[in-house]
Design a protein around this motif. Structure first.
Motif, PDB file in Angstrom:
ATOM      1  N   UNK A  85      -6.409   6.086   3.751  1.00 35.58           N
ATOM      2  CA  UNK A  85      -7.666   6.092   4.505  1.00 35.58           C
ATOM      3  C   UNK A  85      -7.871   7.389   5.291  1.00 35.58           C
ATOM      4  N   UNK A  86      -6.846   7.906   5.995  1.00 34.24           N
ATOM      5  CA  UNK A  86      -7.044   9.178   6.700  1.00 34.24           C
ATOM      6  C   UNK A  86      -7.356  10.339   5.757  1.00 34.24           C
ATOM      7  N   UNK A  87      -6.762  10.339   4.562  1.00 34.68           N
ATOM      8  CA  UNK A  87      -7.061  11.379   3.582  1.00 34.68           C
ATOM      9  C   UNK A  87      -8.529  11.322   3.172  1.00 34.68           C
ATOM     10  N   UNK A  88      -9.025  10.105   2.958  1.00 32.59           N
ATOM     11  CA  UNK A  88     -10.426   9.938   2.589  1.00 32.59           C
ATOM     12  C   UNK A  88     -11.350  10.423   3.704  1.00 32.59           C
ATOM     13  N   UNK A  89     -11.015  10.093   4.937  1.00 30.84           N
ATOM     14  CA  UNK A  89     -11.836  10.526   6.069  1.00 30.84           C
ATOM     15  C   UNK A  89     -11.920  12.054   6.139  1.00 30.84           C
ATOM     16  N   UNK A  90     -10.775  12.705   5.967  1.00 32.19           N
ATOM     17  CA  UNK A  90     -10.760  14.171   6.049  1.00 32.19           C
ATOM     18  C   UNK A  90     -11.565  14.799   4.909  1.00 32.19           C
ATOM     19  N   UNK A  91     -11.449  14.218   3.718  1.00 32.17           N
ATOM     20  CA  UNK A  91     -12.114  14.804   2.549  1.00 32.17           C
ATOM     21  C   UNK A  91     -13.614  14.525   2.525  1.00 32.17           C
ATOM     22  N   UNK A  92     -14.031  13.381   3.051  1.00 31.75           N
ATOM     23  CA  UNK A  92     -15.429  12.952   2.919  1.00 31.75           C
ATOM     24  C   UNK A  92     -16.256  13.104   4.182  1.00 31.75           C
ATOM     25  N   UNK A  93     -15.590  13.119   5.340  1.00 27.80           N
ATOM     26  CA  UNK A  93     -16.315  13.109   6.599  1.00 27.80           C
ATOM     27  C   UNK A  93     -16.853  11.748   6.973  1.00 27.80           C
ATOM     28  N   UNK A  94     -16.481  10.734   6.205  1.00 28.10           N
ATOM     29  CA  UNK A  94     -16.924   9.357   6.478  1.00 28.10           C
ATOM     30  C   UNK A  94     -15.875   8.655   7.339  1.00 28.10           C
ATOM     31  N   UNK A  95     -16.312   8.071   8.435  1.00 27.38           N
ATOM     32  CA  UNK A  95     -15.403   7.373   9.338  1.00 27.38           C
ATOM     33  C   UNK A  95     -15.078   5.987   8.787  1.00 27.38           C
ATOM     34  N   UNK A  96     -13.791   5.678   8.701  1.00 28.49           N
ATOM     35  CA  UNK A  96     -13.343   4.380   8.185  1.00 28.49           C
ATOM     36  C   UNK A  96     -12.927   3.499   9.351  1.00 28.49           C
ATOM     37  N   UNK A  97     -13.541   2.335   9.448  1.00 26.04           N
ATOM     38  CA  UNK A  97     -13.199   1.351  10.471  1.00 26.04           C
ATOM     39  C   UNK A  97     -12.382   0.259   9.785  1.00 26.04           C
ATOM     40  N   UNK A  98     -11.123   0.141  10.153  1.00 26.64           N
ATOM     41  CA  UNK A  98     -10.179  -0.694   9.401  1.00 26.64           C
ATOM     42  C   UNK A  98      -9.791  -1.958  10.145  1.00 26.64           C
ATOM     43  N   UNK A  99      -9.595  -3.010   9.380  1.00 23.90           N
ATOM     44  CA  UNK A  99      -9.024  -4.262   9.884  1.00 23.90           C
ATOM     45  C   UNK A  99      -8.144  -4.837   8.786  1.00 23.90           C
ATOM     46  N   UNK A 100      -7.317  -5.815   9.161  1.00 23.12           N
ATOM     47  CA  UNK A 100      -6.326  -6.330   8.215  1.00 23.12           C
ATOM     48  C   UNK A 100      -6.294  -7.852   8.264  1.00 23.12           C
ATOM     49  N   UNK A 101      -6.085  -8.464   7.104  1.00 18.87           N
ATOM     50  CA  UNK A 101      -6.032  -9.919   7.035  1.00 18.87           C
ATOM     51  C   UNK A 101      -5.595 -10.363   5.656  1.00 18.87           C
ATOM     52  N   UNK A 102      -5.120 -11.569   5.555  1.00 18.30           N
ATOM     53  CA  UNK A 102      -4.611 -12.098   4.290  1.00 18.30           C
ATOM     54  C   UNK A 102      -5.740 -12.355   3.293  1.00 18.30           C
ATOM     55  N   UNK A 103      -5.354 -12.377   2.008  1.00 15.33           N
ATOM     56  CA  UNK A 103      -6.320 -12.666   0.947  1.00 15.33           C
ATOM     57  C   UNK A 103      -6.844 -14.087   1.020  1.00 15.33           C
ATOM     58  N   UNK A 104      -6.037 -14.966   1.575  1.00 23.53           N
ATOM     59  CA  UNK A 104      -6.394 -16.387   1.686  1.00 23.53           C
ATOM     60  C   UNK A 104      -5.564 -16.976   2.811  1.00 23.53           C
ATOM     61  N   UNK A 105      -5.745 -18.242   3.092  1.00 20.88           N
ATOM     62  CA  UNK A 105      -4.959 -18.879   4.141  1.00 20.88           C
ATOM     63  C   UNK A 105      -5.812 -19.305   5.314  1.00 20.88           C
ATOM     64  N   UNK A 106      -5.154 -19.947   6.297  1.00 21.18           N
ATOM     65  CA  UNK A 106      -5.870 -20.574   7.402  1.00 21.18           C
ATOM     66  C   UNK A 106      -5.961 -19.712   8.652  1.00 21.18           C
ATOM     67  N   UNK A 107      -5.289 -18.551   8.682  1.00 23.36           N
ATOM     68  CA  UNK A 107      -5.309 -17.748   9.904  1.00 23.36           C
ATOM     69  C   UNK A 107      -6.704 -17.173  10.149  1.00 23.36           C
TER      70      UNK A 107
END
Length: 260
Positions: free
Chosen positions: A45-67
């Motif tokens: 993601x940081x490589x993409x930001x540097x190359x494109x100038x597009x800001x990436x807003x990241x979050x993380x979570x499971x593909x499935x499940x109850x959380x």
């Protein structure tokens, strides 16, 4: 007249502010990725930001499940998300639910399930299906994730091996707020199963190896543009980068196999 001029200037200023805000918004992309692709994503993601100038807003979570932070639950809450990266079964469910158009799905990597132990403890034999079966029966405790790999193990593989009844009482499902490797490193479980790319970054554990042929389940992790995404152009640029040859070395380094 002066009041009219003042109102005009204020309107012009407001319009300029709105245009700047719109331009800034257009130069960002909101992403949620699941665990299997997380380590690669954090480096790419940081490589993409540097190359494109597009800001990436990241979050993380499971593909499935109850959380609460699982990707399907985030979408149900209406979180503003442009791109999701997750295991194939989870994405297929979202396509059926109308959250994603199948035409906006892009397969990124193949991922294998591995087994690990706490560093310093003996490495059990899992080189064959029979050896894996013996290891499962002999283990005092078994851990697996609440996402794609754990669902496969608990609902398919253990039954196929004929050990479901013996393994169930000593099994622990590790919820998505932590990795299986974390529970291993603490000594909460004797052996643990998860995507190799999720086990690899965890300190204090040793990966025994991938599941053997006949027991392995290859999972495709895909990126998709969410229905209603606001930054679709930027989303597609990110996905193109993640699936490009330039991303392949990091993908491989983190325990995944590029699709291309």
């Amino acid at each position: 007249m002066m009041k009219t001029m003042r109102a005009f200037k204020i309107n012009v200023l407001l319009a300029a502010v709105l245009l700047v805000a719109a331009a800034a918004s257009a130069q960002e992309v909101r992403v949620v990725t699941s665990g299997g692709f997380t380590e690669a994503y954090k480096q790419l993601a940081p490589q993409f930001e540097r190359a494109s100038g597009i800001h990436v807003i990241s979050a993380f979570g499971a593909s499935m499940g109850a959380t609460p932070d699982a990707i399907p639950n985030r979408l149900k809450r209406g979180e503003p998300i442009d791109v999701i990266i997750l295991a194939g079964p989870g994405l297929e469910a979202l396509i059926k639910a109308g959250r994603v158009d199948a035409r906006n799905r892009f397969d990124l990597v193949r991922s294998l399930i591995g087994m690990a132990v706490r560093t310093g403890t003996p490495k059990p034999d899992i080189s064959t299906v029979d050896a894996l079966k013996r290891t499962l029966l002999q283990a005092k405790s078994v851990g697996y994730s609440d996402s794609a790999s754990g669902v496969y193990l608990s609902t398919v593989l253990f039954q196929r091996l004929g050990v479901a009844e013996q393994v169930r009482p000593k099994s622990k499902k590790i919820e998505a707020y932590e990795r299986v490797g974390d529970a291993l490193a603490r000594g909460d479980i004797d052996i643990g199963f998860q995507q190799i790319s999720e086990l690899r970054p965890v300190p204090g554990i040793t990966i025994v190896g991938p599941l053997p042929e006949g027991a392995q389940e290859v999972t495709i992790f895909s990126a998709a543009i969410v229905n209603g995404a606001k930054n679709t152009v930027e989303a597609r640029k990110l996905i193109d980068f993640l699936s490009s040859p330039a991303a392949a070395p990091i993908v491989k380094q983190t325990g995944l196999e590029p699709m291309k």
